[in-house]
Design an enzyme around this catalytic site. Structure first.
Site, mmCIF file in Angstrom:
data_model
loop_
_atom_site.group_PDB
_atom_site.id
_atom_site.type_symbol
_atom_site.label_atom_id
_atom_site.label_comp_id
_atom_site.label_asym_id
_atom_site.label_seq_id
_atom_site.Cartn_x
_atom_site.Cartn_y
_atom_site.Cartn_z
ATOM 1 N N SER A 93 0.822 -1.255 -0.085
ATOM 2 C CA SER A 93 -0.063 0.008 0.278
ATOM 3 C C SER A 93 0.811 1.190 0.099
ATOM 4 O O SER A 93 1.866 1.267 0.688
ATOM 5 C CB SER A 93 -0.676 -0.077 1.233
ATOM 6 O OG SER A 93 -1.679 1.084 1.472
ATOM 7 N N TYR A 138 -1.566 -0.301 10.790
ATOM 8 C CA TYR A 138 -1.802 -0.818 9.396
ATOM 9 C C TYR A 138 -0.476 -0.947 8.443
ATOM 10 O O TYR A 138 0.053 -1.848 7.926
ATOM 11 C CB TYR A 138 -2.885 -0.255 8.846
ATOM 12 C CG TYR A 138 -3.133 -0.721 7.442
ATOM 13 C CD1 TYR A 138 -3.509 -1.976 6.704
ATOM 14 C CD2 TYR A 138 -3.260 0.233 6.416
ATOM 15 C CE1 TYR A 138 -3.448 -2.194 5.622
ATOM 16 C CE2 TYR A 138 -3.269 0.245 4.945
ATOM 17 C CZ TYR A 138 -3.508 -1.194 4.700
ATOM 18 O OH TYR A 138 -3.775 -1.697 3.343
ATOM 19 N N LYS A 159 2.120 -3.493 6.975
ATOM 20 C CA LYS A 159 2.495 -3.618 5.486
ATOM 21 C C LYS A 159 4.176 -3.600 5.266
ATOM 22 O O LYS A 159 4.545 -4.348 4.469
ATOM 23 C CB LYS A 159 1.784 -2.715 4.475
ATOM 24 C CG LYS A 159 0.271 -2.777 4.411
ATOM 25 C CD LYS A 159 -0.070 -3.939 3.652
ATOM 26 C CE LYS A 159 -1.506 -4.367 3.421
ATOM 27 N NZ LYS A 159 -1.814 -5.757 2.842
HETATM 28 P P1 NAD Z 1 -11.274 -6.765 1.604
HETATM 29 O O1 NAD Z 1 -11.276 -6.519 2.899
HETATM 30 O O2 NAD Z 1 -12.321 -6.364 0.907
HETATM 31 O O3 NAD Z 1 -10.506 -7.992 0.962
HETATM 32 C C1 NAD Z 1 -9.720 -8.749 1.929
HETATM 33 C C2 NAD Z 1 -10.281 -10.016 1.991
HETATM 34 O O4 NAD Z 1 -9.383 -10.964 2.732
HETATM 35 C C3 NAD Z 1 -11.518 -10.390 2.352
HETATM 36 O O5 NAD Z 1 -12.448 -10.961 1.475
HETATM 37 C C4 NAD Z 1 -11.384 -10.812 3.717
HETATM 38 O O6 NAD Z 1 -12.598 -11.690 4.005
HETATM 39 C C5 NAD Z 1 -10.216 -11.676 3.631
HETATM 40 N N1 NAD Z 1 -9.730 -12.091 5.034
HETATM 41 C C6 NAD Z 1 -9.278 -11.331 5.797
HETATM 42 N N2 NAD Z 1 -8.583 -11.818 6.962
HETATM 43 C C7 NAD Z 1 -8.528 -12.931 6.417
HETATM 44 C C8 NAD Z 1 -7.767 -14.329 6.887
HETATM 45 N N3 NAD Z 1 -7.271 -14.360 8.385
HETATM 46 N N4 NAD Z 1 -7.827 -15.492 6.305
HETATM 47 C C9 NAD Z 1 -8.681 -15.304 4.973
HETATM 48 N N5 NAD Z 1 -9.225 -14.574 4.477
HETATM 49 C C10 NAD Z 1 -8.999 -13.012 5.237
HETATM 50 O O7 NAD Z 1 -9.812 -5.451 1.166
HETATM 51 P P2 NAD Z 1 -9.289 -5.022 -0.326
HETATM 52 O O8 NAD Z 1 -9.804 -3.536 -0.533
HETATM 53 O O9 NAD Z 1 -10.020 -5.896 -1.366
HETATM 54 O O10 NAD Z 1 -7.760 -5.134 -0.195
HETATM 55 C C11 NAD Z 1 -7.106 -6.163 -0.340
HETATM 56 C C12 NAD Z 1 -5.619 -6.129 0.051
HETATM 57 O O11 NAD Z 1 -5.285 -5.071 -0.682
HETATM 58 C C13 NAD Z 1 -5.479 -6.050 1.464
HETATM 59 O O12 NAD Z 1 -4.250 -6.714 1.811
HETATM 60 C C14 NAD Z 1 -5.325 -4.320 1.701
HETATM 61 O O13 NAD Z 1 -4.422 -4.079 2.974
HETATM 62 C C15 NAD Z 1 -4.720 -4.062 0.330
HETATM 63 N N6 NAD Z 1 -4.682 -2.570 0.161
HETATM 64 C C16 NAD Z 1 -6.208 -2.277 -0.174
HETATM 65 C C17 NAD Z 1 -6.255 -0.974 -0.538
HETATM 66 C C18 NAD Z 1 -7.862 -0.230 -0.316
HETATM 67 O O14 NAD Z 1 -7.795 1.046 -0.468
HETATM 68 N N7 NAD Z 1 -8.800 -0.966 -0.766
HETATM 69 C C19 NAD Z 1 -5.148 -0.145 -0.655
HETATM 70 C C20 NAD Z 1 -4.067 -0.651 -0.653
HETATM 71 C C21 NAD Z 1 -3.784 -1.881 -0.250
#
Ligand code: NAD
Ligand code: UDP
Length: 346
Positions: free
Chosen positions: A129, A153, A157
């Site tokens: 991120s 957070y 990362k």
């Molecule tokens: P999201 O919460 O929609 O998706 C994450 C998924 O991981 C969910 O389906 C959740 O159920 C699953 N999950 C969480 N903990 C788990 C566990 N212990 N075991 C199995 N599954 C688990 O989030 P997103 O927006 O799709 O983000 C995906 C990734 O991208 C994350 O790692 C997040 O940190 C990173 N990210 C997101 C953003 C953003 O703004 N959305 C920005 C930068 C980085």
């Protein structure tokens, strides 16, 4: 065609990426515990992929931190590469409950890497991120900028990024991409899949969408005295379909080239203010979106914008969709699914 493990594949970015990867011909095993998502998202991914590609997605409901669940996922098929989305992502929540964030994000990633070592899989794309740049010294931000997170957070990362660098250094053969996303927004143009945050959204785009659809009375614009053109915060918003395509490109490069550690910003290189996003969303939904200017949110920064030139060179990839497309597709999703995928039991 490759056999891939997608952790967190039911989530916002994961679901859109699963669709792109199915359409690119890959076979997927998705590991998700649905702690922040709904199985309905994957059902719709399969529906969008159609009767030929849809069945190439297999679901294992399980927890990233559980060696037994990981073993089950790796036993489902001979996995060639992993795309690792699973994790927790709410900054405020990470301040309130840091141990949970270290547990899921760091211990979960460690468990995943240990399982990969066990089965001899050495290729992984990791969701990092732009938050790990903290308050950047200047924009646009290149990958060489200082890593200086400002919340648990972001630290989690940065720690996983370091763990990946350490495993790469420990033995040859690892193919690793650390993808630093800027602000992922929008939805698949069909309006069938999109972002469905549980509870009150923390982020601008889902909050704005929920105001536009009448679920919330008005948007609070955090800060109108930032040193930006109109005084509101500036971010680099990337359409989730462009981001999904960036994962496809990163996987292809990792699998085609000699083993390496790739660290890439995925962003558009354009900065847009909160008020510009509101105006674009109003054009998309065809009505005014009520908002109030309120004081700055603690921990926010004035502007973050990616320098995406390295990703463009290394992946032969660049964003294709502008803010108008982001708002049009985001509105298609929100207006057709005012309550997202429906009750999640949380
Ligand atoms: P999201 O919460 O929609 O998706 C994450 C998924 O991981 C969910 O389906 C959740 O159920 C699953 N999950 C969480 N903990 C788990 C566990 N212990 N075991 C199995 N599954 C688990 O989030 P997103 O927006 O799709 O983000 C995906 C990734 O991208 C994350 O790692 C997040 O940190 C990173 N990210 C997101 C953003 C953003 O703004 N959305 C920005 C930068 C980085
Ligand atoms: N923002 C806002 N109101 C909200 C949520 C966010 O004005 O309800 C602003 C926030 O201050 C920032 C921009 O919108 O300038 C993007 O915030 P978001 O939380 O979506 O992403 P991040 O701050 O993590 O980049």
């Amino acid at each position: 065609m490759s056999q891939l493990l997608i952790t967190g594949g039911a989530g916002f970015i994961g679901s859109h990426t699963c669709l792109v990867l199915l359409e690119a011909g890959h076979r997927l095993v998705v590991l998700d515990d649905f702690s922040n998502s709904s199985p309905e998202a994957l059902r719709r991914v399969q529906e969008l992929a159609g009767p030929l590609a849809g069945p190439r997605l297999q679901l294992i409901e399980g927890d990233l931190r559980s060696p037994a669940d990981l073993a089950q996922a790796f036993a489902a098929a001979p996995i060639e590469a992993v795309v690792h989305f699973a994790g927790l992502k709410a900054v405020g929540e990470s301040v309130a409950d840091p141990l949970r964030y270290w547990d899921v994000n760091l211990s979960g990633s460690r468990a995943l890497l240990a399982a990969m070592v066990q089965v001899g899989c050495r290729t992984i794309v990791f969701s990092s991120s732009a938050t790990l740049y903290g308050s950047p010294e200047s924009v646009p931000i290149a990958e060489t900028a200082r890593v200086a997170p400002v919340n648990p957070y972001g630290y989690s990362k940065a720690a996983v990024e370091q763990m990946l660098a350490d495993v790469c250094a420990s033995e040859p053969g690892w193919r690793v991409a650390r993808l630093r996303y800027f602000n992922p927004v929008g939805a698949h143009p069909s309006g069938r899949i999109g972002e469905d945050p549980g509870g009150i959204p923390n982020n601008l785009f889902p909050f704005l969408s929920q105001v536009a659809v009448g679920r919330r009375p008005s948007l609070q614009v955090f800060g109108s005295d930032w040193p930006t053109a109109d005084g509101t915060g500036v971010r680099d918003y990337i359409h989730v379909m462009d981001l999904a395509d960036g994962h496809r490109a990163a996987l292809e490069v990792l699998m085609a080239e000699p083993p390496q550690l790739l660290t890439l910003n995925l962003g558009s290189g354009r900065g847009q203010s909160v008020l510009e996003v509101v105006a674009a969303f109003e054009r998309a939904c065809g009505s005014p979106v009520p908002y109030d200017l309120v004081p700055r949110r603690p921990g926010d920064v004035a502007a973050t914008v990616a320098d995406p030139s390295l990703a463009e060179r290394r992946l032969a990839w660049r964003t294709q969709r502008d803010l108008e497309a982001i708002c049009r597709d985001g509105w298609a999703w929100q207006s057709a699914n005012p309550q997202g995928y429906g009750p999640r039991g949380d």
